[in-house]
Design a protein around this motif. Structure first.
Motif, PDB file in Angstrom:
ATOM      1  N   SER A   1      16.328 104.635  73.580  1.00 47.13           N
ATOM      2  CA  SER A   1      16.479 104.496  75.032  1.00 47.13           C
ATOM      3  C   SER A   1      17.887 104.028  75.379  1.00 47.13           C
ATOM      4  CB  SER A   1      15.468 103.469  75.543  1.00 47.13           C
ATOM      5  OG  SER A   1      15.779 102.195  75.002  1.00 47.13           O
ATOM      6  N   ASN A   2      18.217 104.096  76.671  1.00 50.60           N
ATOM      7  CA  ASN A   2      19.478 103.546  77.180  1.00 50.60           C
ATOM      8  C   ASN A   2      19.708 102.137  76.638  1.00 50.60           C
ATOM      9  OD1 ASN A   2      20.618 105.482  78.876  1.00 50.60           O
ATOM     10  ND2 ASN A   2      19.569 104.771  80.721  1.00 50.60           N
ATOM     11  N   PHE A   3      18.672 101.293  76.766  1.00 46.90           N
ATOM     12  CA  PHE A   3      18.806  99.885  76.410  1.00 46.90           C
ATOM     13  C   PHE A   3      19.124  99.710  74.935  1.00 46.90           C
ATOM     14  CE2 PHE A   3      16.924  95.805  74.997  1.00 46.90           C
ATOM     15  CZ  PHE A   3      17.704  94.942  75.756  1.00 46.90           C
ATOM     16  N   GLU A   4      18.380 100.395  74.074  1.00 53.82           N
ATOM     17  CA  GLU A   4      18.542 100.154  72.640  1.00 53.82           C
ATOM     18  C   GLU A   4      19.834 100.743  72.093  1.00 53.82           C
ATOM     19  OE1 GLU A   4      15.110 100.799  70.244  1.00 53.82           O
ATOM     20  OE2 GLU A   4      16.031  99.671  68.598  1.00 53.82           O
TER      21      GLU A   4
ATOM     22  N   SER B   1      22.546 101.254  73.724  1.00 54.40           N
ATOM     23  CA  SER B   1      23.624 100.420  74.262  1.00 54.40           C
ATOM     24  C   SER B   1      23.720  99.119  73.470  1.00 54.40           C
ATOM     25  CB  SER B   1      23.373 100.083  75.731  1.00 54.40           C
ATOM     26  OG  SER B   1      23.281 101.257  76.480  1.00 54.40           O
ATOM     27  N   GLY B   2      22.571  98.528  73.193  1.00 54.22           N
ATOM     28  CA  GLY B   2      22.539  97.287  72.427  1.00 54.22           C
ATOM     29  C   GLY B   2      23.189  97.457  71.064  1.00 54.22           C
TER      30      GLY B   2
ATOM     31  N   TYR C   1      26.975  98.157  71.370  1.00 51.57           N
ATOM     32  CA  TYR C   1      27.671  96.924  71.755  1.00 51.57           C
ATOM     33  C   TYR C   1      27.899  96.043  70.532  1.00 51.57           C
ATOM     34  CZ  TYR C   1      28.945  92.908  74.674  1.00 51.57           C
ATOM     35  OH  TYR C   1      29.610  91.874  75.263  1.00 51.57           O
ATOM     36  N   GLU C   2      26.867  95.912  69.705  1.00 52.11           N
ATOM     37  CA  GLU C   2      26.996  95.158  68.445  1.00 52.11           C
ATOM     38  C   GLU C   2      28.127  95.729  67.585  1.00 52.11           C
ATOM     39  OE1 GLU C   2      24.199  92.794  66.793  1.00 52.11           O
ATOM     40  OE2 GLU C   2      24.541  92.361  68.918  1.00 52.11           O
TER      41      GLU C   2
ATOM     42  N   LYS D   1      31.737  95.180  69.566  1.00 55.46           N
ATOM     43  CA  LYS D   1      32.155  93.945  70.232  1.00 55.46           C
ATOM     44  C   LYS D   1      33.212  93.172  69.447  1.00 55.46           C
ATOM     45  CE  LYS D   1      28.528  90.894  68.534  1.00 55.46           C
ATOM     46  NZ  LYS D   1      27.311  90.148  68.841  1.00 55.46           N
TER      47      LYS D   1
ATOM     48  N   LYS E   1      -2.633 101.154  88.665  1.00 58.26           N
ATOM     49  CA  LYS E   1      -1.266 101.594  88.376  1.00 58.26           C
ATOM     50  C   LYS E   1      -1.164 103.118  88.374  1.00 58.26           C
ATOM     51  CE  LYS E   1       2.554 100.912  85.217  1.00 58.26           C
ATOM     52  NZ  LYS E   1       3.086 100.142  84.087  1.00 58.26           N
TER      53      LYS E   1
ATOM     54  N   ALA F   1      12.640  95.428  77.339  1.00 55.95           N
ATOM     55  CA  ALA F   1      13.580  95.790  78.400  1.00 55.95           C
ATOM     56  C   ALA F   1      13.708  97.303  78.511  1.00 55.95           C
ATOM     57  CB  ALA F   1      14.949  95.182  78.121  1.00 55.95           C
TER      58      ALA F   1
ATOM     59  N   ALA G   1      16.375 100.104  80.636  1.00 54.00           N
ATOM     60  CA  ALA G   1      17.547 100.255  81.499  1.00 54.00           C
ATOM     61  C   ALA G   1      17.587 101.671  82.043  1.00 54.00           C
ATOM     62  CB  ALA G   1      18.824  99.955  80.717  1.00 54.00           C
TER      63      ALA G   1
ATOM     64  N   ASP H   1       4.048  99.840  79.586  1.00 51.42           N
ATOM     65  CA  ASP H   1       4.074  98.481  79.041  1.00 51.42           C
ATOM     66  C   ASP H   1       3.928  97.407  80.119  1.00 51.42           C
ATOM     67  OD1 ASP H   1       5.686 100.448  77.512  1.00 51.42           O
ATOM     68  OD2 ASP H   1       5.708  98.836  76.034  1.00 51.42           O
TER      69      ASP H   1
ATOM     70  N   ILE I   1      16.462  96.830  83.971  1.00 49.72           N
ATOM     71  CA  ILE I   1      17.894  96.667  84.209  1.00 49.72           C
ATOM     72  C   ILE I   1      18.357  97.935  84.913  1.00 49.72           C
ATOM     73  CG2 ILE I   1      20.156  96.368  83.123  1.00 49.72           C
ATOM     74  CD1 ILE I   1      18.463  95.422  80.594  1.00 49.72           C
TER      75      ILE I   1
ATOM     76  N   CYS J   1      23.099  95.306  78.757  1.00 48.09           N
ATOM     77  CA  CYS J   1      22.181  95.698  77.682  1.00 48.09           C
ATOM     78  C   CYS J   1      22.629  95.071  76.364  1.00 48.09           C
ATOM     79  CB  CYS J   1      22.147  97.222  77.531  1.00 48.09           C
ATOM     80  SG  CYS J   1      21.419  98.077  78.922  1.00 48.09           S
TER      81      CYS J   1
ATOM     82  N   LEU K   1      21.808  91.290  76.159  1.00 52.11           N
ATOM     83  CA  LEU K   1      20.373  90.999  76.056  1.00 52.11           C
ATOM     84  C   LEU K   1      19.810  91.471  74.717  1.00 52.11           C
ATOM     85  CD1 LEU K   1      19.213  91.825  79.695  1.00 52.11           C
ATOM     86  CD2 LEU K   1      19.443  89.557  78.662  1.00 52.11           C
ATOM     87  N   TYR K   2      20.239  92.624  74.284  1.00 53.60           N
ATOM     88  CA  TYR K   2      19.805  93.148  72.980  1.00 53.60           C
ATOM     89  C   TYR K   2      20.265  92.200  71.871  1.00 53.60           C
ATOM     90  CZ  TYR K   2      19.029  96.548  69.206  1.00 53.60           C
ATOM     91  OH  TYR K   2      18.597  97.190  68.069  1.00 53.60           O
ATOM     92  N   GLY K   3      21.494  91.742  72.003  1.00 47.81           N
ATOM     93  CA  GLY K   3      22.054  90.803  71.032  1.00 47.81           C
ATOM     94  C   GLY K   3      21.331  89.461  71.025  1.00 47.81           C
TER      95      GLY K   3
ATOM     96  N   LEU L   1      16.183  90.562  72.705  1.00 51.37           N
ATOM     97  CA  LEU L   1      15.217  91.259  73.568  1.00 51.37           C
ATOM     98  C   LEU L   1      14.981  92.677  73.032  1.00 51.37           C
ATOM     99  CD1 LEU L   1      13.459  91.002  76.079  1.00 51.37           C
ATOM    100  CD2 LEU L   1      15.397  91.741  77.456  1.00 51.37           C
ATOM    101  N   LYS L   2      13.727  93.053  72.965  1.00 50.51           N
ATOM    102  CA  LYS L   2      13.360  94.342  72.370  1.00 50.51           C
ATOM    103  C   LYS L   2      13.364  95.477  73.399  1.00 50.51           C
ATOM    104  CE  LYS L   2      12.271  93.017  68.115  1.00 50.51           C
ATOM    105  NZ  LYS L   2      13.527  92.227  68.098  1.00 50.51           N
ATOM    106  N   ALA L   3      13.586  96.681  72.896  1.00 52.61           N
ATOM    107  CA  ALA L   3      13.511  97.873  73.748  1.00 52.61           C
ATOM    108  C   ALA L   3      12.065  98.342  73.823  1.00 52.61           C
ATOM    109  CB  ALA L   3      14.380  98.970  73.173  1.00 52.61           C
ATOM    110  N   ILE L   4      11.782  99.202  74.809  1.00 50.40           N
ATOM    111  CA  ILE L   4      10.411  99.684  74.975  1.00 50.40           C
ATOM    112  C   ILE L   4       9.998 100.669  73.891  1.00 50.40           C
ATOM    113  CG2 ILE L   4       9.107 101.310  76.405  1.00 50.40           C
ATOM    114  CD1 ILE L   4       9.538  99.567  78.706  1.00 50.40           C
ATOM    115  N   TYR L   5      10.872 101.592  73.564  1.00 52.82           N
ATOM    116  CA  TYR L   5      10.503 102.525  72.473  1.00 52.82           C
ATOM    117  C   TYR L   5      11.708 102.829  71.622  1.00 52.82           C
ATOM    118  CZ  TYR L   5      12.288 105.784  75.997  1.00 52.82           C
ATOM    119  OH  TYR L   5      13.041 106.416  76.949  1.00 52.82           O
TER     120      TYR L   5
END
Lengths: 122, 137, 114
Positions: free
Chosen positions: A107-110, A112-113, A116-117, A120, B37, C28, C30, C42, C48, C102, C105-107, C110-114
């Motif tokens: 996903s976008n979040f993972e 990106s995470g 970033y690691e 950085k 939902k 999380a 995004a 979930d 985000i 992101c 928070l990831y650092g 915080l876990k991602a959804i999938y």
């Protein structure tokens, strides 16, 4: 450090492809482009307004204008998340411009995470 | 029980009001959270579609002990090819709608995934009727 | 991850939900695309986003999302805050890009959804 300042990472697209195990859909010619950072957004106008030269664009947008914006903003590459695939004409455009389209199942979040690691401390 | 809510075409500040009322109603009835939902996600996508594509419309809600039936009837351009419109990623939304966070071609498939039964009828140049049926008990 | 920890990690500003800073999110997500958010199944999701309008709050309401971080220094309107309060949604404003938000928070685990 200003969040949007272009940073010199001395990192090429292909190193990120390798480190994050990204799929390369197109634009292989651009794999040695220099990466200055990353921008995450699914809003095209936002990327037009705020992304910087040399950034990787992380998005789930597969809209036909994605490559046009990547080219105008001189972005390093586009990463499509969550298994989204580029349309045929987007692939053609990517090859013409030499701007790679990459992909991940994350996903976008993972992604990106992880990215970033990776950058950085550079 | 029967309720009706007007939906204004193009008014993105109010989009979601009708679906919000549906959510409150179902909560009051003590319906299971997961069903609530699914119902409101389908209703909300349908409501946003009216705001994004039509001149205006009405959401009709009928509720009894076992079932909720939501009908969205709009006046608008209609859908030329419903089959194609159902495909994920297909969209005729304007750039303005895309910048609102919608119009990525996921609306109808989201509705289909969440509704227990979904019926769409449309006449080009007249409007569209969307029916969402949910078993709530 | 608790709301107050999120605020600290992001050096962010809490806009509403002062009394619920011990609320915890588990995963999380995004995105700027609301239809994408509406597909989530979930619970205890942190959203985000860089999309700051009434539909962001409506989408959180429909998806049972109780905490939203606005990245990119997006300004949240009083109407949005009012609607969020009515629906027990905590709003946080953050000046970082979505990427940095992101990343931080990831650092922090915080876990991602999938």
């Amino acid at each position: 450090m200003n969040d949007n300042d272009p940073i010199v990472l001395a990192m090429q697209v292909k190193e990120i492809v390798q480190a994050l195990e990204l799929k390369v859909y197109s634009g292989e010619e651009g794999l040695d482009r220099e990466v200055s950072g990353a921008y995450v957004s699914d809003l095209l106008s936002d990327v037009m307004g705020h992304a910087d030269t040399g950034q990787l664009w992380i998005t789930l947008q597969t809209h036909k204008n994605v490559m046009a914006i990547a080219s105008l903003k001189d972005l390093a590459a586009v990463i499509l998340v969550a298994g989204h695939k580029p349309a045929e004409n987007t692939v053609e455009q990517s090859n013409e411009e030499g701007i790679p389209i990459l992909g991940t199942l994350l996903s976008n979040f993972e992604i990106s995470g992880r990215l970033y690691e990776l950058i950085k401390n550079r | 029980m029967h309720f009706e809510y007007n939906i204004e075409g193009g008014d993105f500040t109010r989009a979601g009001y009708a679906s919000s009322q549906v959510k409150k109603l179902l909560k009051k009835q003590g319906v299971e959270m997961s069903v609530i939902k699914r119902t409101v996600v389908a209703a909300y996508e349908a409501e946003v579609n009216v705001v994004a594509h039509a001149y205006g419309g009405v959401m009709y809600v009928d509720l009894d002990d076992r079932q909720m039936r939501i009908v969205l009837q709009d006046t608008g351009p209609g859908i030329e090819d419903i089959q194609q419109a159902m495909e994920e990623g297909y969209s005729t939304a304007s750039d303005a709608v895309r910048e609102m966070g919608f119009g990525a071609g996921m609306g109808l498939s989201n509705m289909k995934k969440n509704a227990h039964e979904l019926n769409i009828e449309s006449e080009v140049g007249k409007g569209t009727r969307v029916e969402i049926i949910m078993q709530i008990a | 991850m608790l709301v107050k920890e999120i605020i600290e990690v992001l050096d962010a500003r809490l806009l509403c939900g002062e009394e619920r800073q011990d609320y915890g999110v588990e995963v999380a997500f995004a995105s700027d695309l609301m239809s994408d958010v509406l597909t989530l199944k979930d619970d205890h999701v942190l959203l985000i986003t860089g999309l700051a309008n009434m539909q962001t709050i409506r989408t959180a309401e429909m998806s049972d999302i109780h905490c939203v971080v606005f990245a990119r220094n997006k300004k949240v309107s009083p109407e949005m805050i009012e609607l969020a309060r009515e629906n027990d949604i905590i709003l946080i404003e953050c000046r970082y890009s979505m990427f940095k938000t992101c990343g931080l928070l990831y650092g922090s685990g915080l876990k991602a959804i999938y």
